[in-house]
Scaffold this motif. Structure first.
Motif, PDB file in Angstrom:
ATOM      1  N   ARG A   6       0.846  -1.191   0.000  1.00  0.00           N
ATOM      2  CA  ARG A   6       0.000   0.000   0.000  1.00  0.00           C
ATOM      3  C   ARG A   6       0.879   1.237   0.000  1.00  0.00           C
ATOM      4  NH1 ARG A   6      -3.388   1.515   4.989  1.00  0.00           N
ATOM      5  NH2 ARG A   6      -3.331   3.714   4.596  1.00  0.00           N
ATOM      6  N   GLN A   7       0.663   2.109  -0.944  1.00  0.00           N
ATOM      7  CA  GLN A   7       1.427   3.341  -1.052  1.00  0.00           C
ATOM      8  C   GLN A   7       0.639   4.483  -0.425  1.00  0.00           C
ATOM      9  OE1 GLN A   7       4.403   3.904  -2.071  1.00  0.00           O
ATOM     10  NE2 GLN A   7       4.947   2.060  -3.182  1.00  0.00           N
ATOM     11  N   GLU A   8       1.314   5.252   0.416  1.00  0.00           N
ATOM     12  CA  GLU A   8       0.710   6.455   0.964  1.00  0.00           C
ATOM     13  C   GLU A   8       0.803   7.549  -0.101  1.00  0.00           C
ATOM     14  OE1 GLU A   8      -0.911   6.808   3.723  1.00  0.00           O
ATOM     15  OE2 GLU A   8      -0.387   4.943   4.708  1.00  0.00           O
ATOM     16  N   PRO A   9      -0.127   8.516  -0.088  1.00  0.00           N
ATOM     17  CA  PRO A   9      -0.041   9.622  -1.043  1.00  0.00           C
ATOM     18  C   PRO A   9       1.238  10.433  -0.811  1.00  0.00           C
ATOM     19  CG  PRO A   9      -2.126   9.664   0.175  1.00  0.00           C
ATOM     20  CD  PRO A   9      -1.274   8.607   0.788  1.00  0.00           C
ATOM     21  N   THR A  10       1.740  11.041  -1.867  1.00  0.00           N
ATOM     22  CA  THR A  10       2.914  11.903  -1.740  1.00  0.00           C
ATOM     23  C   THR A  10       2.503  13.235  -1.107  1.00  0.00           C
ATOM     24  OG1 THR A  10       2.614  12.965  -3.881  1.00  0.00           O
ATOM     25  CG2 THR A  10       3.917  10.904  -3.844  1.00  0.00           C
ATOM     26  N   ILE A  11       3.484  13.993  -0.651  1.00  0.00           N
ATOM     27  CA  ILE A  11       3.212  15.316  -0.083  1.00  0.00           C
ATOM     28  C   ILE A  11       2.501  16.189  -1.114  1.00  0.00           C
ATOM     29  CG2 ILE A  11       4.287  17.448   0.746  1.00  0.00           C
ATOM     30  CD1 ILE A  11       4.273  15.233   2.814  1.00  0.00           C
ATOM     31  N   GLY A  12       2.918  16.111  -2.363  1.00  0.00           N
ATOM     32  CA  GLY A  12       2.272  16.889  -3.417  1.00  0.00           C
ATOM     33  C   GLY A  12       0.804  16.523  -3.585  1.00  0.00           C
ATOM     34  N   GLU A  13       0.504  15.219  -3.544  1.00  0.00           N
ATOM     35  CA  GLU A  13      -0.887  14.769  -3.656  1.00  0.00           C
ATOM     36  C   GLU A  13      -1.706  15.209  -2.439  1.00  0.00           C
ATOM     37  OE1 GLU A  13       0.032  10.688  -6.192  1.00  0.00           O
ATOM     38  OE2 GLU A  13      -0.027  10.619  -4.010  1.00  0.00           O
ATOM     39  N   ILE A  14      -1.104  15.122  -1.252  1.00  0.00           N
ATOM     40  CA  ILE A  14      -1.797  15.556  -0.036  1.00  0.00           C
ATOM     41  C   ILE A  14      -2.116  17.043  -0.125  1.00  0.00           C
ATOM     42  CG2 ILE A  14      -1.536  15.932   2.446  1.00  0.00           C
ATOM     43  CD1 ILE A  14       0.162  13.310   2.459  1.00  0.00           C
ATOM     44  N   ASN A  15      -1.129  17.848  -0.482  1.00  0.00           N
ATOM     45  CA  ASN A  15      -1.345  19.296  -0.612  1.00  0.00           C
ATOM     46  C   ASN A  15      -2.437  19.612  -1.620  1.00  0.00           C
ATOM     47  OD1 ASN A  15       0.561  20.055   1.284  1.00  0.00           O
ATOM     48  ND2 ASN A  15       2.188  20.330  -0.216  1.00  0.00           N
ATOM     49  N   ALA A  16      -2.382  18.969  -2.772  1.00  0.00           N
ATOM     50  CA  ALA A  16      -3.372  19.237  -3.817  1.00  0.00           C
ATOM     51  C   ALA A  16      -4.782  18.903  -3.338  1.00  0.00           C
ATOM     52  CB  ALA A  16      -3.026  18.448  -5.081  1.00  0.00           C
TER      53      ALA A  16
END
Length: 94
Positions: A6-16
């Protein structure tokens, strides 16, 4: 061996995703708390000022995985946006 990781979202995806949720509301801010021990845990709160002279207030809106918190923020923003839209009186056509 085929293992599903399971991959956690990236910081960029979280921010968006949080910026998109915040844009639906138009005010306030989300705060995401993130901790790692044996597992990853997360919580998310929403902070706002009821008026310009008030102290900032906070509401806890989700906890669990990062994805759980992002879903909670998106659902919270959708609900609050719908409530705000319903509170605006409709302008009658003349």
């Amino acid at each position: 061996m085929n293992m599903l990781v399971r991959q956690e979202p990236t910081i960029g995806e979280i921010n968006a995703r949080l910026l998109t949720a915040r844009a639906k509301i138009g005010t306030g801010r989300f705060m995401l708390g993130y901790g790692v021990s044996e597992t990853v845990s997360c919580y998310i709160t929403y902070w706002w000022k009821p008026d310009q002279y008030a102290w900032e207030d906070c509401r806890a809106i989700g906890e669990g995985s990062v994805e759980d918190c992002l879903h909670a923020a998106e659902a919270f923003a959708a609900d609050l946006s719908a409530q705000n839209a319903a509170a605006v009186p409709a302008i009658a056509a003349e």
